[in-house]
Design a protein around this motif. Structure first.
Motif, PDB file in Angstrom:
ATOM      1  N   ALA A  40       0.806  -1.231   0.000  1.00  0.00           N
ATOM      2  CA  ALA A  40       0.000   0.000   0.000  1.00  0.00           C
ATOM      3  C   ALA A  40       0.841   1.286   0.000  1.00  0.00           C
ATOM      4  O   ALA A  40       0.599   2.198  -0.805  1.00  0.00           O
ATOM      5  CB  ALA A  40      -0.952  -0.008   1.182  1.00  0.00           C
ATOM      6  N   LYS A  41       1.816   1.392   0.896  1.00  0.00           N
ATOM      7  CA  LYS A  41       2.604   2.635   1.008  1.00  0.00           C
ATOM      8  C   LYS A  41       3.477   2.837  -0.233  1.00  0.00           C
ATOM      9  O   LYS A  41       3.574   3.948  -0.745  1.00  0.00           O
ATOM     10  CB  LYS A  41       3.469   2.589   2.275  1.00  0.00           C
ATOM     11  CG  LYS A  41       3.917   3.954   2.724  1.00  0.00           C
ATOM     12  CD  LYS A  41       2.710   4.841   2.997  1.00  0.00           C
ATOM     13  CE  LYS A  41       3.043   5.947   3.964  1.00  0.00           C
ATOM     14  NZ  LYS A  41       1.903   6.803   4.234  1.00  0.00           N
ATOM     15  N   GLN A  42       4.095   1.752  -0.717  1.00  0.00           N
ATOM     16  CA  GLN A  42       4.903   1.861  -1.940  1.00  0.00           C
ATOM     17  C   GLN A  42       4.037   2.312  -3.107  1.00  0.00           C
ATOM     18  O   GLN A  42       4.433   3.162  -3.900  1.00  0.00           O
ATOM     19  CB  GLN A  42       5.531   0.502  -2.298  1.00  0.00           C
ATOM     20  CG  GLN A  42       6.770   0.159  -1.532  1.00  0.00           C
ATOM     21  CD  GLN A  42       7.332  -1.191  -1.965  1.00  0.00           C
ATOM     22  OE1 GLN A  42       7.131  -1.633  -3.082  1.00  0.00           O
ATOM     23  NE2 GLN A  42       8.028  -1.845  -1.047  1.00  0.00           N
ATOM     24  N   LEU A  83       2.237   8.875  -6.613  1.00  0.00           N
ATOM     25  CA  LEU A  83       2.420  10.324  -6.451  1.00  0.00           C
ATOM     26  C   LEU A  83       3.656  10.820  -7.208  1.00  0.00           C
ATOM     27  O   LEU A  83       3.608  11.857  -7.866  1.00  0.00           O
ATOM     28  CB  LEU A  83       2.521  10.680  -4.966  1.00  0.00           C
ATOM     29  CG  LEU A  83       1.216  10.582  -4.173  1.00  0.00           C
ATOM     30  CD1 LEU A  83       1.490  10.710  -2.676  1.00  0.00           C
ATOM     31  CD2 LEU A  83       0.229  11.655  -4.620  1.00  0.00           C
ATOM     32  N   CYS A  84       4.748  10.074  -7.113  1.00  0.00           N
ATOM     33  CA  CYS A  84       5.999  10.498  -7.766  1.00  0.00           C
ATOM     34  C   CYS A  84       5.989  10.231  -9.268  1.00  0.00           C
ATOM     35  O   CYS A  84       6.297  11.119 -10.072  1.00  0.00           O
ATOM     36  CB  CYS A  84       7.202   9.788  -7.148  1.00  0.00           C
ATOM     37  SG  CYS A  84       7.609  10.340  -5.490  1.00  0.00           S
ATOM     38  N   LYS A  85       5.651   9.008  -9.652  1.00  0.00           N
ATOM     39  CA  LYS A  85       5.828   8.585 -11.039  1.00  0.00           C
ATOM     40  C   LYS A  85       4.625   8.861 -11.932  1.00  0.00           C
ATOM     41  O   LYS A  85       4.787   9.113 -13.120  1.00  0.00           O
ATOM     42  CB  LYS A  85       6.173   7.090 -11.099  1.00  0.00           C
ATOM     43  CG  LYS A  85       7.452   6.744 -10.374  1.00  0.00           C
ATOM     44  CD  LYS A  85       8.645   7.405 -11.041  1.00  0.00           C
ATOM     45  CE  LYS A  85       9.951   6.973 -10.423  1.00  0.00           C
ATOM     46  NZ  LYS A  85      11.102   7.526 -11.122  1.00  0.00           N
ATOM     47  N   ILE A  86       3.437   8.819 -11.369  1.00  0.00           N
ATOM     48  CA  ILE A  86       2.239   9.052 -12.184  1.00  0.00           C
ATOM     49  C   ILE A  86       1.806  10.516 -12.102  1.00  0.00           C
ATOM     50  O   ILE A  86       1.558  11.164 -13.114  1.00  0.00           O
ATOM     51  CB  ILE A  86       1.068   8.128 -11.743  1.00  0.00           C
ATOM     52  CG1 ILE A  86       1.501   6.662 -11.721  1.00  0.00           C
ATOM     53  CG2 ILE A  86      -0.156   8.346 -12.625  1.00  0.00           C
ATOM     54  CD1 ILE A  86       1.888   6.068 -13.049  1.00  0.00           C
ATOM     55  N   ILE A 135      10.417   4.264  -3.478  1.00  0.00           N
ATOM     56  CA  ILE A 135      10.555   4.243  -4.939  1.00  0.00           C
ATOM     57  C   ILE A 135      11.531   3.151  -5.364  1.00  0.00           C
ATOM     58  O   ILE A 135      11.256   2.386  -6.300  1.00  0.00           O
ATOM     59  CB  ILE A 135      11.012   5.628  -5.488  1.00  0.00           C
ATOM     60  CG1 ILE A 135       9.918   6.686  -5.275  1.00  0.00           C
ATOM     61  CG2 ILE A 135      11.384   5.540  -6.964  1.00  0.00           C
ATOM     62  CD1 ILE A 135       8.623   6.423  -6.021  1.00  0.00           C
ATOM     63  N   LEU A 136      12.658   3.047  -4.669  1.00  0.00           N
ATOM     64  CA  LEU A 136      13.641   2.013  -5.004  1.00  0.00           C
ATOM     65  C   LEU A 136      13.043   0.614  -4.848  1.00  0.00           C
ATOM     66  O   LEU A 136      13.211  -0.250  -5.721  1.00  0.00           O
ATOM     67  CB  LEU A 136      14.890   2.148  -4.128  1.00  0.00           C
ATOM     68  CG  LEU A 136      15.795   3.351  -4.417  1.00  0.00           C
ATOM     69  CD1 LEU A 136      16.910   3.441  -3.380  1.00  0.00           C
ATOM     70  CD2 LEU A 136      16.381   3.266  -5.818  1.00  0.00           C
ATOM     71  N   ARG A 137      12.335   0.403  -3.743  1.00  0.00           N
ATOM     72  CA  ARG A 137      11.724  -0.918  -3.516  1.00  0.00           C
ATOM     73  C   ARG A 137      10.616  -1.197  -4.529  1.00  0.00           C
ATOM     74  O   ARG A 137      10.471  -2.322  -4.998  1.00  0.00           O
ATOM     75  CB  ARG A 137      11.203  -1.031  -2.084  1.00  0.00           C
ATOM     76  CG  ARG A 137      12.346  -1.339  -1.110  1.00  0.00           C
ATOM     77  CD  ARG A 137      11.867  -1.618   0.289  1.00  0.00           C
ATOM     78  NE  ARG A 137      11.870  -0.334   0.994  1.00  0.00           N
ATOM     79  CZ  ARG A 137      11.010   0.028   1.919  1.00  0.00           C
ATOM     80  NH1 ARG A 137      10.064  -0.788   2.308  1.00  0.00           N
ATOM     81  NH2 ARG A 137      11.085   1.205   2.493  1.00  0.00           N
ATOM     82  N   ALA A 138       9.844  -0.166  -4.875  1.00  0.00           N
ATOM     83  CA  ALA A 138       8.784  -0.333  -5.874  1.00  0.00           C
ATOM     84  C   ALA A 138       9.391  -0.681  -7.234  1.00  0.00           C
ATOM     85  O   ALA A 138       8.899  -1.569  -7.939  1.00  0.00           O
ATOM     86  CB  ALA A 138       7.940   0.934  -5.977  1.00  0.00           C
ATOM     87  N   ASN A 139      10.475   0.008  -7.602  1.00  0.00           N
ATOM     88  CA  ASN A 139      11.139  -0.278  -8.886  1.00  0.00           C
ATOM     89  C   ASN A 139      11.641  -1.724  -8.930  1.00  0.00           C
ATOM     90  O   ASN A 139      11.481  -2.418  -9.928  1.00  0.00           O
ATOM     91  CB  ASN A 139      12.305   0.677  -9.122  1.00  0.00           C
ATOM     92  CG  ASN A 139      11.849   2.028  -9.622  1.00  0.00           C
ATOM     93  OD1 ASN A 139      10.733   2.191 -10.092  1.00  0.00           O
ATOM     94  ND2 ASN A 139      12.711   3.016  -9.508  1.00  0.00           N
ATOM     95  N   THR A 140      12.243  -2.181  -7.839  1.00  0.00           N
ATOM     96  CA  THR A 140      12.738  -3.559  -7.767  1.00  0.00           C
ATOM     97  C   THR A 140      11.589  -4.552  -7.905  1.00  0.00           C
ATOM     98  O   THR A 140      11.676  -5.527  -8.660  1.00  0.00           O
ATOM     99  CB  THR A 140      13.482  -3.784  -6.439  1.00  0.00           C
ATOM    100  OG1 THR A 140      14.588  -2.876  -6.376  1.00  0.00           O
ATOM    101  CG2 THR A 140      13.995  -5.207  -6.326  1.00  0.00           C
ATOM    102  N   ALA A 141      10.504  -4.295  -7.199  1.00  0.00           N
ATOM    103  CA  ALA A 141       9.340  -5.187  -7.261  1.00  0.00           C
ATOM    104  C   ALA A 141       8.735  -5.205  -8.662  1.00  0.00           C
ATOM    105  O   ALA A 141       8.389  -6.265  -9.186  1.00  0.00           O
ATOM    106  CB  ALA A 141       8.291  -4.746  -6.235  1.00  0.00           C
ATOM    107  N   LEU A 142       8.629  -4.032  -9.286  1.00  0.00           N
ATOM    108  CA  LEU A 142       8.057  -3.958 -10.632  1.00  0.00           C
ATOM    109  C   LEU A 142       8.937  -4.686 -11.639  1.00  0.00           C
ATOM    110  O   LEU A 142       8.436  -5.361 -12.538  1.00  0.00           O
ATOM    111  CB  LEU A 142       7.841  -2.501 -11.043  1.00  0.00           C
ATOM    112  CG  LEU A 142       6.696  -1.781 -10.322  1.00  0.00           C
ATOM    113  CD1 LEU A 142       6.702  -0.295 -10.642  1.00  0.00           C
ATOM    114  CD2 LEU A 142       5.347  -2.394 -10.673  1.00  0.00           C
TER     115      LEU A 142
END
Length: 197
Positions: free
Chosen positions: A135-137, A143-146, A169-176
């Motif tokens: 949820a937080k990621q 908010l940042c990327k979209i 953002i770093l963790r979201a990028n890794t997960a994506l």
């Protein structure tokens, strides 16, 4: 070492059309370096780039009779090499070893993947991927990327530090990245999308 004769491109193409191997070798000498440089940027693999380069020049030889000697051959060679590289990406859908070859393309940087995902036709895919984030990621990423807010703006809006925003953002990028890699159809779509830019 034999000195390369300086003949203009139109003449080389005319000679190539008649089956001149000397003209073919001259064209290879002139254009192989810029083509291999371009292929390495895309494929990030020396062996694959060399393979596509060879296939490109084989195609040039096989289709020499239909070449327009009044037009630059470089554009034609770039088009052939790009199409052959796209075919390689398409084959990756069905070949696990081939997908593993392209993993470094994804690992080398997330920006091209984002660019492909942000294309309008991929909006649904992007949203499906983002929905799989914690949820937080997900909130920070959107908010940042979209929405295009800065890390500072997101920090103030959510009451968290900029370092925390960066961490999300770093963790979201890794997960994506992992989600993209696990889905062969999506991986191919993104790689082809990068190519068509």
């Amino acid at each position: 070492m034999k000195k390369i004769i300086n003949i203009n491109e139109k003449e080389l193409l005319r000679q190539l059309k008649t089956g001149s191997k000397t003209a073919f070798n001259e064209l290879y000498t002139i254009y192989s370096r810029p083509l291999i440089s371009n292929l390495l940027k895309i494929l990030k693999n020396d062996n694959l780039a060399e393979e596509i380069l060879q296939e490109t020049f084989i195609a040039l030889w096989e289709h020499r009779h239909s070449i327009d000697s009044e037009r630059s051959v470089l554009g034609y060679l770039i088009m052939i090499s790009a199409n052959k590289a796209k075919d390689l990406f398409k084959r990756a859908i069905h070949d696990r070893k081939m997908r593993a070859y392209f993993y470094p393309v994804i690992e080398s940087g997330y920006e091209p993947i984002e660019a492909g995902l942000y294309k309008k036709e991929n909006e649904v895919l992007l949203n499906q991927l983002i929905d799989q984030l914690p949820a937080k990621q997900k909130e920070v990423y959107k908010l940042c990327k979209i929405e295009g807010l800065s890390y500072r703006e997101v920090s103030q809006l959510l009451g968290i530090s900029e370092a925390t925003v960066n961490s999300h953002i770093l963790r979201a990028n890794t997960a994506l990245k992992k989600l993209v890699i696990r889905n062969p159809q999506l991986l191919s779509l993104i790689l082809i999308s990068i190519f068509s830019n």
